[in-house]
Motif scaffolding. Structure first.
Motif, PDB file in Angstrom:
ATOM      1  N   UNK A   1       0.839  -1.176   0.000  1.00 47.68           N
ATOM      2  CA  UNK A   1       0.000   0.000   0.000  1.00 47.68           C
ATOM      3  C   UNK A   1       0.881   1.234   0.000  1.00 47.68           C
ATOM      4  N   UNK A   2       0.536   2.170  -0.806  1.00 52.21           N
ATOM      5  CA  UNK A   2       1.277   3.422  -0.892  1.00 52.21           C
ATOM      6  C   UNK A   2       0.864   4.372   0.243  1.00 52.21           C
ATOM      7  N   UNK A   3       1.750   5.291   0.553  1.00 47.08           N
ATOM      8  CA  UNK A   3       1.462   6.310   1.558  1.00 47.08           C
ATOM      9  C   UNK A   3       0.446   7.292   0.996  1.00 47.08           C
ATOM     10  N   UNK A   4      -0.510   7.688   1.839  1.00 45.84           N
ATOM     11  CA  UNK A   4      -1.507   8.663   1.402  1.00 45.84           C
ATOM     12  C   UNK A   4      -1.939   9.514   2.588  1.00 45.84           C
ATOM     13  N   UNK A   5      -2.362  10.735   2.318  1.00 49.25           N
ATOM     14  CA  UNK A   5      -2.818  11.587   3.423  1.00 49.25           C
ATOM     15  C   UNK A   5      -4.175  11.122   3.944  1.00 49.25           C
ATOM     16  N   UNK A   6      -4.336  11.185   5.258  1.00 47.59           N
ATOM     17  CA  UNK A   6      -5.600  10.847   5.898  1.00 47.59           C
ATOM     18  C   UNK A   6      -5.883  11.938   6.917  1.00 47.59           C
ATOM     19  N   UNK A   7      -7.030  12.551   6.813  1.00 47.25           N
ATOM     20  CA  UNK A   7      -7.377  13.624   7.746  1.00 47.25           C
ATOM     21  C   UNK A   7      -8.038  13.044   8.999  1.00 47.25           C
ATOM     22  N   UNK A   8      -8.089  13.853  10.021  1.00 49.43           N
ATOM     23  CA  UNK A   8      -8.781  13.442  11.252  1.00 49.43           C
ATOM     24  C   UNK A   8     -10.251  13.153  10.941  1.00 49.43           C
ATOM     25  N   UNK A   9     -10.831  13.959  10.062  1.00 54.54           N
ATOM     26  CA  UNK A   9     -12.225  13.753   9.640  1.00 54.54           C
ATOM     27  C   UNK A   9     -12.391  12.376   8.995  1.00 54.54           C
ATOM     28  N   UNK A  10     -11.442  11.986   8.117  1.00 52.14           N
ATOM     29  CA  UNK A  10     -11.489  10.668   7.476  1.00 52.14           C
ATOM     30  C   UNK A  10     -11.500   9.552   8.515  1.00 52.14           C
ATOM     31  N   UNK A  11     -10.642   9.701   9.521  1.00 53.66           N
ATOM     32  CA  UNK A  11     -10.556   8.673  10.565  1.00 53.66           C
ATOM     33  C   UNK A  11     -11.855   8.578  11.360  1.00 53.66           C
ATOM     34  N   UNK A  12     -12.425   9.708  11.711  1.00 55.47           N
ATOM     35  CA  UNK A  12     -13.672   9.715  12.480  1.00 55.47           C
ATOM     36  C   UNK A  12     -14.818   9.122  11.671  1.00 55.47           C
ATOM     37  N   UNK A  13     -14.866   9.433  10.386  1.00 54.65           N
ATOM     38  CA  UNK A  13     -15.931   8.913   9.531  1.00 54.65           C
ATOM     39  C   UNK A  13     -15.773   7.419   9.274  1.00 54.65           C
ATOM     40  N   UNK A  14     -14.532   6.938   9.241  1.00 51.77           N
ATOM     41  CA  UNK A  14     -14.302   5.518   8.997  1.00 51.77           C
ATOM     42  C   UNK A  14     -14.832   4.681  10.155  1.00 51.77           C
ATOM     43  N   UNK A  15     -14.642   5.134  11.349  1.00 57.93           N
ATOM     44  CA  UNK A  15     -15.133   4.409  12.510  1.00 57.93           C
ATOM     45  C   UNK A  15     -14.268   3.219  12.874  1.00 57.93           C
ATOM     46  N   UNK A  16     -14.496   2.734  14.073  1.00 63.43           N
ATOM     47  CA  UNK A  16     -13.685   1.653  14.625  1.00 63.43           C
ATOM     48  C   UNK A  16     -13.811   0.353  13.836  1.00 63.43           C
ATOM     49  N   UNK A  17     -15.006   0.021  13.378  1.00 64.33           N
ATOM     50  CA  UNK A  17     -15.202  -1.237  12.645  1.00 64.33           C
ATOM     51  C   UNK A  17     -14.434  -1.266  11.336  1.00 64.33           C
ATOM     52  N   UNK A  18     -14.436  -0.161  10.616  1.00 61.70           N
ATOM     53  CA  UNK A  18     -13.710  -0.098   9.338  1.00 61.70           C
ATOM     54  C   UNK A  18     -12.210  -0.208   9.571  1.00 61.70           C
ATOM     55  N   UNK A  19     -11.712   0.427  10.617  1.00 65.26           N
ATOM     56  CA  UNK A  19     -10.274   0.394  10.896  1.00 65.26           C
ATOM     57  C   UNK A  19      -9.828  -0.964  11.414  1.00 65.26           C
ATOM     58  N   UNK A  20     -10.717  -1.724  12.005  1.00 62.30           N
ATOM     59  CA  UNK A  20     -10.377  -3.045  12.544  1.00 62.30           C
ATOM     60  C   UNK A  20     -10.248  -4.099  11.448  1.00 62.30           C
ATOM     61  N   UNK A  21     -10.644  -3.783  10.216  1.00 63.82           N
ATOM     62  CA  UNK A  21     -10.653  -4.765   9.125  1.00 63.82           C
ATOM     63  C   UNK A  21      -9.262  -5.192   8.685  1.00 63.82           C
ATOM     64  N   UNK A  22      -8.267  -4.322   8.844  1.00 64.57           N
ATOM     65  CA  UNK A  22      -6.898  -4.668   8.448  1.00 64.57           C
ATOM     66  C   UNK A  22      -5.920  -3.742   9.177  1.00 64.57           C
TER      67      UNK A  22
END
Length: 139
Positions: A1-22
């Motif tokens: 996976x390449x490096x990419x910018x992620x904002x705080x808003x992106x992280x909040x919108x993704x939620x815990x379940x999405x981030x737990x996938x990988x």
């Protein structure tokens, strides 16, 4: 996976379940002046400057547009060279392809070391055969 910018808003919108996938690795953005790919084989060090900030496509990760960039042989401080050699020794590695960032203040930032990261195209820059022959002596 390449490096990419992620904002705080992106992280909040993704939620815990999405981030737990990988697995993920998040870090603060380092404002780059340029990047380095440094191939170290035994005691030989081959540093290459990557002016990734000159192209929009390569500003976050030079691998997105590596075909657009020039990799130029350069010098690095002895302290950095010594640190890379110590890294190899500590991990009992014969060689490594190191990626570093140099920020706007001239500070060096270690990103990673690949024991056999891509380096073949760099061999031609140093006269062809130099890196490859040295690596073969060790392997």
């Amino acid at each position: 996976m390449m490096t990419m910018p992620v904002s705080e808003k992106d992280l909040l919108e993704a939620g815990e379940n999405a981030l737990a996938a990988c697995p993920h690795l998040f870090q603060e953005e380092i404002r780059k002046d340029f990047e380095l790919r440094i191939v170290v084989v035994g005691s030989r060090v081959f540093p290459f400057r990557i002016d990734s900030q000159k192209k929009k496509l390569t500003q976050f990760d030079w691998r997105y547009g590596h075909f657009l960039l020039e990799f130029t042989e350069c010098r690095i401080p002895e302290k950095v060279e010594t640190s890379l050699k110590r890294f190899l020794k500590a991990w009992n590695l014969l060689s490594g392809s190191f990626d570093l960032i140099v920020d706007k203040l001239g500070q060096f930032w270690f990103l990673e070391c690949n024991q056999d990261g891509a380096w073949g195209w760099l061999d031609e820059i140093v006269g062809g055969g130099d890196i490859r022959c040295i690596r073969n002596d060790f392997l």
